[in-house]
Design a protein around this motif. Structure first.
Motif, mmCIF file in Angstrom:
data_model
loop_
_atom_site.group_PDB
_atom_site.id
_atom_site.type_symbol
_atom_site.label_atom_id
_atom_site.label_comp_id
_atom_site.label_asym_id
_atom_site.label_seq_id
_atom_site.Cartn_x
_atom_site.Cartn_y
_atom_site.Cartn_z
ATOM 1 N N ARG A 144 0.826 -1.343 0.166
ATOM 2 C CA ARG A 144 -0.108 0.101 0.051
ATOM 3 C C ARG A 144 0.808 1.336 -0.005
ATOM 4 O O ARG A 144 0.631 2.282 -0.692
ATOM 5 N N MET A 201 -7.705 -0.014 -4.653
ATOM 6 C CA MET A 201 -7.235 1.442 -5.163
ATOM 7 C C MET A 201 -7.378 1.848 -6.354
ATOM 8 O O MET A 201 -7.377 0.838 -7.335
ATOM 9 N N SER A 202 -7.552 3.039 -6.844
ATOM 10 C CA SER A 202 -7.703 3.596 -8.374
ATOM 11 C C SER A 202 -6.910 4.814 -8.464
ATOM 12 O O SER A 202 -6.239 5.555 -7.632
ATOM 13 N N ARG A 203 -6.443 4.858 -9.765
ATOM 14 C CA ARG A 203 -5.874 6.289 -10.112
ATOM 15 C C ARG A 203 -6.543 6.755 -11.661
ATOM 16 O O ARG A 203 -6.511 5.912 -12.686
ATOM 17 N N ASP A 214 -12.523 8.815 -12.401
ATOM 18 C CA ASP A 214 -12.167 7.427 -12.065
ATOM 19 C C ASP A 214 -13.582 6.613 -12.424
ATOM 20 O O ASP A 214 -14.499 6.893 -12.459
ATOM 21 N N HIS A 245 0.356 4.160 -2.707
ATOM 22 C CA HIS A 245 0.113 5.759 -2.381
ATOM 23 C C HIS A 245 1.068 6.747 -3.028
ATOM 24 O O HIS A 245 0.901 7.628 -3.372
ATOM 25 N N ASP A 296 0.256 7.782 -6.576
ATOM 26 C CA ASP A 296 -0.731 8.489 -6.650
ATOM 27 C C ASP A 296 -2.161 7.512 -6.654
ATOM 28 O O ASP A 296 -3.022 7.972 -7.094
ATOM 29 N N PHE A 297 -2.001 6.197 -6.272
ATOM 30 C CA PHE A 297 -3.228 5.609 -6.191
ATOM 31 C C PHE A 297 -3.976 6.012 -4.936
ATOM 32 O O PHE A 297 -3.413 6.206 -3.938
ATOM 33 N N LYS A 298 -5.262 5.998 -4.965
ATOM 34 C CA LYS A 298 -6.328 6.315 -3.846
ATOM 35 C C LYS A 298 -7.016 5.304 -3.326
ATOM 36 O O LYS A 298 -7.588 4.459 -4.141
ATOM 37 N N PRO A 299 -7.376 5.047 -2.330
ATOM 38 C CA PRO A 299 -8.249 4.004 -1.693
ATOM 39 C C PRO A 299 -9.681 3.939 -1.972
ATOM 40 O O PRO A 299 -10.118 5.278 -2.137
#
Length: 319
Positions: free
Chosen positions: A143, A294-296, A303, A147, A150-153
């Motif tokens: 994780r 997680m997504s970017r 998104d 992070h 720049d991946f967000k939960p």
């Protein structure tokens, strides 16, 4: 007037120095120095399947060689090799259309997990996926890396698995109509999956469908829910699962549970509580672990978010 000999030698020396730097920059893209040896990047298609299997086993992932070959057929990616040809890492991405992809199979040999190999491979993947919306499922160990990229939960995914036992089948309501899925149902399955997943992945669903047993819930002629089950890992995996309610999700999963009694079964789901989660637990599929979805976002687009009717993932790598 010609430059003095000493000045000419100095110019030649400078040109050689610049050429050396340019060559080193190019080499750095394809090689990474770790400790006393250098790693080289290669396509995952070029990797020996037995070595790839050994790499996954080294981090405790119970994937079969057949599972790894299936992933290679569905996606693209890279491996890292050391100077003597050993695989030290991998990373893959799975395209769905031109604007979206999932990322998975990000593995680093345990002895090298703090030396930048995973980030190096991810940089290659992200370069390939430039502009796409991306989604992945991160283990606790990974994780921090995601992070930093720049991946967000988004939400927690629960890995439910175990030896199947009969669930309590008593009910006060009539069971919804469920039947075995056939080849002519594939289009409807892919369409229902696209609505739940957030983007069409018809090609992948076709590949999964071909090696799965599936059950669908129909009302009239319309498919309302489905669950596919295929060989995977230590036994079988159920997924994807799409339904509009807990009752419908249970209805399409129940035949798979009945068929796999006393066998190992796995289902990865974002559903933590309620009737669906209770049914899994009663069937012997306890929560074994969790990952973080997680997504970017890609360039110029919002998104891509999965819907609430996605009850089961195809796999951690495929989403």
């Amino acid at each position: 007037m010609d430059a003095p000999a000493s000045e000419s030698k100095l110019i030649d020396s400078f040109k050689m120095h610049v050429a050396t730097i340019e060559s080193a920059d190019l080499e750095q893209l394809h090689a990474l120095s770790v400790d006393s040896f250098k790693m080289h990047v290669a396509t995952i298609e070029s990797a020996d399947l037995e070595q790839l299997h050994a790499l996954s086993v080294s981090v405790g992932w119970p994937l079969r060689s057949e599972d790894l070959q299936f992933l290679r057929e569905c996606g693209r990616g890279y491996v890292a090799r050391d100077d003597i040809g050993r695989l030290t890492g991998s990373a893959m991405w799975f395209p769905h259309g031109d604007d979206f992809a999932t990322i998975g199979m990000v593995i680093t040999s345990p002895r090298l997990q703090s030396n930048g190999t995973a980030r190096w491979l991810m940089e290659h993947v992200l370069r390939d996926c430039l502009g796409r919306n991306l989604r992945l499922n991160a283990t606790r160990a990974s994780r921090r890396l995601y992070h930093s990229l720049d991946f967000k939960p988004m939400r927690t995914i629960y890995q439910c698995q175990g030896i199947v036992r009969p669930a309590d089948s008593t009910t006060t309501t009539e069971q919804p109509p469920v039947r075995r899925l056939e080849g002519e149902d594939l289009v409807a399955v892919a369409e229902l999956d696209a609505g739940a997943f957030g983007v069409s992945r018809a090609a992948l669903i076709g590949k999964i469908f071909a090696q799965s047993v599936g059950y669908g819930l129909f009302r009239g002629d319309r498919l309302q829910a489905f669950a596919l089950c295929r060989p995977f890992g230590r036994g079988h995996v159920v997924g994807p699962v799409v339904a509009d309610s807990n009752a419908d999700a249970i209805a399409v999963i129940r035949p798979h549970v009945a068929a796999k009694e006393n066998q190992f079964l796995r289902l990865d789901t974002p559903i933590e509580t309620g009737l669906f989660a209770t049914f899994l637990s009663q069937s012997g599929l306890a929560v074994f672990d969790t990952v973080l979805a997680m997504s970017r976002p890609g360039k110029g687009r919002a998104d891509v978010v999965p819907g609430p009717n996605l009850y089961g993932l195809a796999s951690h790598a495929l989403g």
